[in-house]
Design a protein around this motif. Structure first.
Motif, PDB file in Angstrom:
ATOM      1  N   VAL A   3       0.874  -1.171   0.000  1.00  0.00           N
ATOM      2  CA  VAL A   3       0.000   0.000   0.000  1.00  0.00           C
ATOM      3  C   VAL A   3       0.910   1.219   0.000  1.00  0.00           C
ATOM      4  O   VAL A   3       1.937   1.235   0.685  1.00  0.00           O
ATOM      5  CB  VAL A   3      -0.897  -0.008   1.260  1.00  0.00           C
ATOM      6  CG1 VAL A   3      -1.747   1.236   1.320  1.00  0.00           C
ATOM      7  CG2 VAL A   3      -1.761  -1.252   1.314  1.00  0.00           C
ATOM      8  N   LYS A   4       0.550   2.242  -0.776  1.00  0.00           N
ATOM      9  CA  LYS A   4       1.376   3.451  -0.869  1.00  0.00           C
ATOM     10  C   LYS A   4       0.702   4.607  -0.144  1.00  0.00           C
ATOM     11  O   LYS A   4      -0.468   4.896  -0.374  1.00  0.00           O
ATOM     12  CB  LYS A   4       1.581   3.829  -2.325  1.00  0.00           C
ATOM     13  CG  LYS A   4       2.479   5.053  -2.503  1.00  0.00           C
ATOM     14  CD  LYS A   4       2.407   5.664  -3.872  1.00  0.00           C
ATOM     15  CE  LYS A   4       3.082   4.860  -4.926  1.00  0.00           C
ATOM     16  NZ  LYS A   4       3.148   5.568  -6.231  1.00  0.00           N
ATOM     17  N   PHE A   5       1.447   5.261   0.747  1.00  0.00           N
ATOM     18  CA  PHE A   5       0.981   6.446   1.458  1.00  0.00           C
ATOM     19  C   PHE A   5       1.707   7.671   0.924  1.00  0.00           C
ATOM     20  O   PHE A   5       2.921   7.657   0.761  1.00  0.00           O
ATOM     21  CB  PHE A   5       1.280   6.327   2.958  1.00  0.00           C
ATOM     22  CG  PHE A   5       0.357   5.401   3.694  1.00  0.00           C
ATOM     23  CD1 PHE A   5      -0.764   5.897   4.344  1.00  0.00           C
ATOM     24  CD2 PHE A   5       0.608   4.045   3.735  1.00  0.00           C
ATOM     25  CE1 PHE A   5      -1.615   5.041   5.025  1.00  0.00           C
ATOM     26  CE2 PHE A   5      -0.239   3.186   4.410  1.00  0.00           C
ATOM     27  CZ  PHE A   5      -1.346   3.688   5.051  1.00  0.00           C
ATOM     28  N   ILE A   6       0.948   8.724   0.699  1.00  0.00           N
ATOM     29  CA  ILE A   6       1.512  10.004   0.286  1.00  0.00           C
ATOM     30  C   ILE A   6       1.016  11.035   1.287  1.00  0.00           C
ATOM     31  O   ILE A   6      -0.186  11.280   1.402  1.00  0.00           O
ATOM     32  CB  ILE A   6       1.057  10.391  -1.133  1.00  0.00           C
ATOM     33  CG1 ILE A   6       1.475   9.309  -2.128  1.00  0.00           C
ATOM     34  CG2 ILE A   6       1.617  11.762  -1.520  1.00  0.00           C
ATOM     35  CD1 ILE A   6       0.850   9.450  -3.498  1.00  0.00           C
ATOM     36  N   SER A   7       1.934  11.606   2.052  1.00  0.00           N
ATOM     37  CA  SER A   7       1.545  12.616   3.036  1.00  0.00           C
ATOM     38  C   SER A   7       1.688  14.002   2.419  1.00  0.00           C
ATOM     39  O   SER A   7       2.645  14.286   1.717  1.00  0.00           O
ATOM     40  CB  SER A   7       2.389  12.496   4.304  1.00  0.00           C
ATOM     41  OG  SER A   7       3.750  12.458   3.997  1.00  0.00           O
ATOM     42  N   ILE A   8       0.692  14.843   2.695  1.00  0.00           N
ATOM     43  CA  ILE A   8       0.633  16.170   2.092  1.00  0.00           C
ATOM     44  C   ILE A   8       0.632  17.224   3.193  1.00  0.00           C
ATOM     45  O   ILE A   8       0.033  17.032   4.244  1.00  0.00           O
ATOM     46  CB  ILE A   8      -0.623  16.296   1.207  1.00  0.00           C
ATOM     47  CG1 ILE A   8      -0.538  15.272   0.065  1.00  0.00           C
ATOM     48  CG2 ILE A   8      -0.792  17.708   0.671  1.00  0.00           C
ATOM     49  CD1 ILE A   8      -1.775  15.154  -0.772  1.00  0.00           C
ATOM     50  N   GLY A   9       1.304  18.320   2.927  1.00  0.00           N
ATOM     51  CA  GLY A   9       1.328  19.425   3.884  1.00  0.00           C
ATOM     52  C   GLY A   9       2.198  19.126   5.088  1.00  0.00           C
ATOM     53  O   GLY A   9       3.246  18.489   4.985  1.00  0.00           O
ATOM     54  N   SER A  10       1.733  19.542   6.251  1.00  0.00           N
ATOM     55  CA  SER A  10       2.542  19.406   7.467  1.00  0.00           C
ATOM     56  C   SER A  10       2.741  17.953   7.896  1.00  0.00           C
ATOM     57  O   SER A  10       3.594  17.672   8.739  1.00  0.00           O
ATOM     58  CB  SER A  10       1.904  20.213   8.603  1.00  0.00           C
ATOM     59  OG  SER A  10       0.613  19.722   8.889  1.00  0.00           O
ATOM     60  N   LEU A  11       2.000  17.026   7.325  1.00  0.00           N
ATOM     61  CA  LEU A  11       2.172  15.614   7.676  1.00  0.00           C
ATOM     62  C   LEU A  11       3.491  15.051   7.161  1.00  0.00           C
ATOM     63  O   LEU A  11       3.978  14.051   7.673  1.00  0.00           O
ATOM     64  CB  LEU A  11       1.010  14.783   7.128  1.00  0.00           C
ATOM     65  CG  LEU A  11      -0.337  15.043   7.779  1.00  0.00           C
ATOM     66  CD1 LEU A  11      -1.438  14.342   6.997  1.00  0.00           C
ATOM     67  CD2 LEU A  11      -0.332  14.584   9.222  1.00  0.00           C
TER      68      LEU A  11
END
Length: 80
Positions: A3-11
């Motif tokens: 599974v691929k996670f892409i964190s956006i912004g301050s994450l």
């Protein structure tokens, strides 16, 4: 299976040490588990995530992960 996670912004700051050079985190063997559980395992603060987008569709933190899912995690925004 992954599974691929892409964190956006301050994450991004919470898993930048785990991401590859494309700001993605690929996790193995988490299929069948909830988004909430896996986010906690990888050290993301759930209170900062405002939207979970799975394969282009908004989902809840109770969504059960499936092989090949791409999850975008969008941080809560504040202002005033």
């Amino acid at each position: 299976m992954s599974v691929k996670f892409i964190s956006i912004g301050s994450l991004k700051q919470f898993c930048s040490h785990l991401n590859d050079d494309k700001d993605c985190l690929v996790v193995e063997g988490r299929e069948g588990r909830s988004l909430k559980a896996v986010c906690q395992e990888i050290g993301l603060p759930l209170n900062l995530i405002s939207v979970y987008v799975v394969n282009g569709k908004a989902e809840t933190k109770d969504y059960i992960l499936q092989h090949g899912d791409e999850i975008k995690l969008i941080a809560a925004m504040g202002g005033g």
